[in-house]
Write a protein that holds these residues in place. Structure first.
Motif, PDB file in Angstrom:
ATOM      1  N   GLY A 283       0.806  -1.209   0.000  1.00  0.00           N
ATOM      2  CA  GLY A 283       0.000   0.000   0.000  1.00  0.00           C
ATOM      3  C   GLY A 283       0.841   1.262   0.000  1.00  0.00           C
ATOM      4  O   GLY A 283       2.051   1.242   0.202  1.00  0.00           O
ATOM      5  N   PRO A 284       0.190   2.386  -0.241  1.00  0.00           N
ATOM      6  CA  PRO A 284       0.900   3.659  -0.221  1.00  0.00           C
ATOM      7  C   PRO A 284       1.182   4.102   1.201  1.00  0.00           C
ATOM      8  O   PRO A 284       0.556   3.641   2.150  1.00  0.00           O
ATOM      9  CB  PRO A 284      -0.090   4.614  -0.906  1.00  0.00           C
ATOM     10  N   VAL A 285       2.133   4.999   1.347  1.00  0.00           N
ATOM     11  CA  VAL A 285       2.358   5.614   2.644  1.00  0.00           C
ATOM     12  C   VAL A 285       1.164   6.513   2.946  1.00  0.00           C
ATOM     13  O   VAL A 285       0.783   7.341   2.127  1.00  0.00           O
ATOM     14  CB  VAL A 285       3.652   6.457   2.632  1.00  0.00           C
ATOM     15  N   PRO A 286       0.501   6.326   4.068  1.00  0.00           N
ATOM     16  CA  PRO A 286      -0.667   7.138   4.372  1.00  0.00           C
ATOM     17  C   PRO A 286      -0.354   8.628   4.346  1.00  0.00           C
ATOM     18  O   PRO A 286       0.785   9.044   4.582  1.00  0.00           O
ATOM     19  CB  PRO A 286      -1.049   6.687   5.794  1.00  0.00           C
ATOM     20  N   ALA A 287      -1.387   9.407   4.062  1.00  0.00           N
ATOM     21  CA  ALA A 287      -1.218  10.850   4.021  1.00  0.00           C
ATOM     22  C   ALA A 287      -0.769  11.367   5.381  1.00  0.00           C
ATOM     23  O   ALA A 287      -1.012  10.782   6.416  1.00  0.00           O
ATOM     24  CB  ALA A 287      -2.526  11.515   3.604  1.00  0.00           C
ATOM     25  N   GLY A 288      -0.095  12.503   5.354  1.00  0.00           N
ATOM     26  CA  GLY A 288       0.382  13.084   6.603  1.00  0.00           C
ATOM     27  C   GLY A 288       1.848  12.764   6.809  1.00  0.00           C
ATOM     28  O   GLY A 288       2.548  12.282   5.931  1.00  0.00           O
ATOM     29  N   ALA A 289       2.344  13.047   7.972  1.00  0.00           N
ATOM     30  CA  ALA A 289       3.759  12.853   8.277  1.00  0.00           C
ATOM     31  C   ALA A 289       4.019  11.403   8.639  1.00  0.00           C
ATOM     32  O   ALA A 289       4.245  11.057   9.793  1.00  0.00           O
ATOM     33  CB  ALA A 289       4.181  13.771   9.407  1.00  0.00           C
ATOM     34  N   ALA A 290       3.940  10.511   7.634  1.00  0.00           N
ATOM     35  CA  ALA A 290       4.112   9.083   7.883  1.00  0.00           C
ATOM     36  C   ALA A 290       5.498   8.607   7.495  1.00  0.00           C
ATOM     37  O   ALA A 290       5.823   7.460   7.699  1.00  0.00           O
ATOM     38  CB  ALA A 290       3.057   8.287   7.122  1.00  0.00           C
ATOM     39  N   GLU A 291       6.304   9.475   6.913  1.00  0.00           N
ATOM     40  CA  GLU A 291       7.641   9.110   6.502  1.00  0.00           C
ATOM     41  C   GLU A 291       8.603  10.208   6.904  1.00  0.00           C
ATOM     42  O   GLU A 291       8.246  11.390   6.914  1.00  0.00           O
ATOM     43  CB  GLU A 291       7.712   8.907   4.976  1.00  0.00           C
ATOM     44  N   THR A 292       9.816   9.812   7.212  1.00  0.00           N
ATOM     45  CA  THR A 292      10.868  10.771   7.533  1.00  0.00           C
ATOM     46  C   THR A 292      12.018  10.557   6.568  1.00  0.00           C
ATOM     47  O   THR A 292      12.538   9.438   6.458  1.00  0.00           O
ATOM     48  CB  THR A 292      11.386  10.581   8.973  1.00  0.00           C
ATOM     49  N   ALA A 293      12.423  11.596   5.853  1.00  0.00           N
ATOM     50  CA  ALA A 293      13.589  11.508   4.988  1.00  0.00           C
ATOM     51  C   ALA A 293      14.848  11.499   5.854  1.00  0.00           C
ATOM     52  O   ALA A 293      14.871  12.080   6.943  1.00  0.00           O
ATOM     53  CB  ALA A 293      13.624  12.678   4.013  1.00  0.00           C
ATOM     54  N   VAL A 294      15.889  10.844   5.366  1.00  0.00           N
ATOM     55  CA  VAL A 294      17.110  10.768   6.165  1.00  0.00           C
ATOM     56  C   VAL A 294      17.703  12.156   6.416  1.00  0.00           C
ATOM     57  O   VAL A 294      18.264  12.421   7.480  1.00  0.00           O
ATOM     58  CB  VAL A 294      18.152   9.835   5.503  1.00  0.00           C
ATOM     59  N   ALA A 298      18.515  13.705  10.062  1.00  0.00           N
ATOM     60  CA  ALA A 298      19.830  14.269  10.369  1.00  0.00           C
ATOM     61  C   ALA A 298      19.702  15.681  10.922  1.00  0.00           C
ATOM     62  O   ALA A 298      20.406  16.064  11.870  1.00  0.00           O
ATOM     63  CB  ALA A 298      20.713  14.263   9.123  1.00  0.00           C
ATOM     64  N   ALA A 299      18.776  16.465  10.349  1.00  0.00           N
ATOM     65  CA  ALA A 299      18.582  17.834  10.833  1.00  0.00           C
ATOM     66  C   ALA A 299      18.027  17.852  12.249  1.00  0.00           C
ATOM     67  O   ALA A 299      18.427  18.679  13.081  1.00  0.00           O
ATOM     68  CB  ALA A 299      17.647  18.578   9.880  1.00  0.00           C
ATOM     69  N   LEU A 300      17.115  16.932  12.554  1.00  0.00           N
ATOM     70  CA  LEU A 300      16.558  16.851  13.900  1.00  0.00           C
ATOM     71  C   LEU A 300      17.643  16.495  14.914  1.00  0.00           C
ATOM     72  O   LEU A 300      17.686  17.052  16.024  1.00  0.00           O
ATOM     73  CB  LEU A 300      15.443  15.808  13.947  1.00  0.00           C
ATOM     74  N   ARG A 301      18.542  15.603  14.529  1.00  0.00           N
ATOM     75  CA  ARG A 301      19.632  15.227  15.424  1.00  0.00           C
ATOM     76  C   ARG A 301      20.616  16.375  15.594  1.00  0.00           C
ATOM     77  O   ARG A 301      21.162  16.590  16.683  1.00  0.00           O
ATOM     78  CB  ARG A 301      20.352  13.991  14.887  1.00  0.00           C
ATOM     79  N   LEU A 308      13.172  10.414  18.799  1.00  0.00           N
ATOM     80  CA  LEU A 308      13.096   9.023  19.214  1.00  0.00           C
ATOM     81  C   LEU A 308      13.182   8.144  17.971  1.00  0.00           C
ATOM     82  O   LEU A 308      12.300   8.179  17.104  1.00  0.00           O
ATOM     83  CB  LEU A 308      11.782   8.758  19.951  1.00  0.00           C
ATOM     84  N   VAL A 309      14.249   7.364  17.876  1.00  0.00           N
ATOM     85  CA  VAL A 309      14.458   6.465  16.749  1.00  0.00           C
ATOM     86  C   VAL A 309      14.269   5.029  17.233  1.00  0.00           C
ATOM     87  O   VAL A 309      14.922   4.597  18.185  1.00  0.00           O
ATOM     88  CB  VAL A 309      15.860   6.638  16.130  1.00  0.00           C
ATOM     89  N   LEU A 310      13.363   4.306  16.585  1.00  0.00           N
ATOM     90  CA  LEU A 310      13.100   2.906  16.903  1.00  0.00           C
ATOM     91  C   LEU A 310      13.743   2.056  15.812  1.00  0.00           C
ATOM     92  O   LEU A 310      13.326   2.076  14.658  1.00  0.00           O
ATOM     93  CB  LEU A 310      11.595   2.652  16.958  1.00  0.00           C
ATOM     94  N   ALA A 352       5.872   8.881  24.698  1.00  0.00           N
ATOM     95  CA  ALA A 352       5.210   9.892  25.540  1.00  0.00           C
ATOM     96  C   ALA A 352       4.670  11.039  24.695  1.00  0.00           C
ATOM     97  O   ALA A 352       4.819  12.215  25.028  1.00  0.00           O
ATOM     98  CB  ALA A 352       6.188  10.418  26.592  1.00  0.00           C
ATOM     99  N   GLY A 353       4.054  10.665  23.562  1.00  0.00           N
ATOM    100  CA  GLY A 353       3.441  11.678  22.707  1.00  0.00           C
ATOM    101  C   GLY A 353       4.344  12.210  21.611  1.00  0.00           C
ATOM    102  O   GLY A 353       3.886  12.939  20.724  1.00  0.00           O
ATOM    103  N   ARG A 354       5.636  11.879  21.656  1.00  0.00           N
ATOM    104  CA  ARG A 354       6.555  12.351  20.613  1.00  0.00           C
ATOM    105  C   ARG A 354       6.436  11.489  19.357  1.00  0.00           C
ATOM    106  O   ARG A 354       6.037  10.323  19.426  1.00  0.00           O
ATOM    107  CB  ARG A 354       8.008  12.272  21.102  1.00  0.00           C
ATOM    108  N   PRO A 355       6.819  12.002  18.189  1.00  0.00           N
ATOM    109  CA  PRO A 355       6.871  11.173  16.985  1.00  0.00           C
ATOM    110  C   PRO A 355       7.932  10.082  17.139  1.00  0.00           C
ATOM    111  O   PRO A 355       8.964  10.295  17.794  1.00  0.00           O
ATOM    112  CB  PRO A 355       7.261  12.161  15.877  1.00  0.00           C
ATOM    113  N   VAL A 356       7.668   8.943  16.555  1.00  0.00           N
ATOM    114  CA  VAL A 356       8.616   7.828  16.570  1.00  0.00           C
ATOM    115  C   VAL A 356       9.116   7.628  15.143  1.00  0.00           C
ATOM    116  O   VAL A 356       8.324   7.420  14.224  1.00  0.00           O
ATOM    117  CB  VAL A 356       7.947   6.536  17.086  1.00  0.00           C
TER     118      VAL A 356
END
Length: 401
Positions: A283-294, A298-301, A308-310, A352-356
């Protein structure tokens, strides 16, 4: 068993250097000078320069196939070297198509290599396959297998298919439009529906015996040579199953499904979704922030956000290439009854509510886990391309080839 007429017309007379190079072929009944000229005139496309594509490319080049096309959008990683023998240590970080091109040139400078450094899609596959006499499919993606099979059926060319898993391999020749009087069999006749997502782990999860890739890939190359020259009997109508641990081959008879309509057009989708991925249950990636580009990760780090990286890779994968600061929960924890719920509860507590941001080696496992976590109400986003993409990003642009 199916004997077929030669697929390719003979090319020009062999020169002195070619007569010397192919002397052992020239003495073979069923090949000989005429068959060698057919090989020189053949155009063969190999999809995937990996475990199966590597030995197939080397043996097709050594055999004197005039034009070899190579399709692969990946770069060489250290973990590839255990089985992908067309690449070497100095190729790590290079595009696989360029590495394969150089290896083929070392084996046989008489062979022309056409690089296709891309992932096949419904919008490109017919253009890529057009002009080739046959295609070898050594990919490990069910979506790509159906796509290549459908495209080959539409174009009327044979498809030599191989697959490997742990200690077993499978090989067959599919052809939706063989010569008159020969029953046509395609991948869809043998596998009418794909397995459920996650039911067939990839090599990173399940593992694969590297040497076995040489066995199966060499059989694929042999099938291609037989099709081009008309030697022997092809695997059309048979599925060969190899067990490396028992060192046995079994052959299963396969036949066209009388209820299946011939493929005359590729699957189509809507909303930008890959219809073959949808068909395979991805299936497609659902709409919204369902994917994170590398790059985004890197910018978040870098800005101190401490995302939070799982990491859902297997422990040995993490040990070989750790992602600093990630919490490690192998993807298998998210598939079993009961364990999946407990794993999701653990992730929810950590988040705890943060994006994973869910990470695996190439993005397939992380997409599945992220989807399960979203169903559990957790804001989970798959890291697109996984550690492979992260390594490319960290290394900077791939040098021009």
């Amino acid at each position: 068993m199916t004997a077929l007429a030669p697929l390719v017309a003979p090319g020009a007379e062999l020169g002195t250097a070619e007569l010397a190079r192919y002397a052992r072929h020239l003495a073979l009944p069923g090949v000989g000078p005429l068959g060698q000229r057919r090989l020189a005139n053949a155009r063969v496309l190999v999809v995937g320069a990996g475990g199966l594509g590597s030995p197939a490319l080397l043996y097709l080049a050594a055999a004197g196939v005039g034009t070899l096309g190579v399709v692969d959008d990946d770069v060489v990683e250290v973990s590839n070297l255990q089985r992908q023998v067309v690449h070497g240590v100095s190729d790590v970080g290079r595009r696989k198509t360029a590495s394969a091109r150089d290896a083929v040139a070392e084996v046989n400078p008489h062979v022309t290599v056409v690089e296709h450094p891309e992932r096949l899609t419904p919008s490109t596959v017919l253009d890529v396959l057009s002009g080739y006499d046959l295609v070898l499919d050594g990919t490990d993606s069910f979506a790509t297998r159906y796509l290549v099979s459908d495209a080959a059926e539409i174009l009327g060319i044979p498809c030599v298919w191989g697959a490997i898993y742990r200690f077993t391999g499978q090989v067959s020749t599919f052809w939706g439009a063989p010569p008159a009087g020969v029953p046509g069999v395609t991948y869809r006749d043998v596998f009418p529906v794909p397995p459920p997502p996650g039911a067939s782990p990839d090599c990173a999860t399940g593992g694969v015996l590297g040497a076995m890739c040489g066995t199966v890939g060499s059989v694929m190359a042999t099938e291609a040579i037989k099709l081009v020259t008309g030697a022997g009997e092809s695997l059309l109508g048979r599925l060969a199953v190899y067990d490396a641990l028992a060192l046995t081959w079994r052959q299963l008879a396969v036949a066209p499904d009388p209820a299946r309509d011939p493929v005359t057009a590729l699957l189509t989708g809507s909303g930008g979704a890959d219809p073959y991925a949808v068909f395979c249950g991805l299936g497609p990636v659902p709409a919204g922030a369902a994917e994170t580009a590398v790059g985004e990760l890197a910018a978040l780090r870098a800005d101190g956000s401490a995302p939070l990286v799982l990491d859902v890779r297997e422990p040995w994968e993490v040990e070989a290439a750790p992602f600093p600061g990630a919490r490690v929960v192998p993807s298998g924890r998210f598939t079993g009854a009961g364990t999946s719920e407990r794993a999701a509860e653990d992730v929810a507590a950590w988040a705890a509510g943060r994006p994973v941001h869910v990470l695996c080696q190439a993005g397939a496992r992380s997409a599945r886990v992220a989807g399960l976590l979203r169903e559990a109400g957790i804001d989970a986003r798959s890291v697109a391309g996984g550690m492979a993409a992260w390594a490319v990003h960290a290394a900077g642009p791939v040098p021009g080839e």
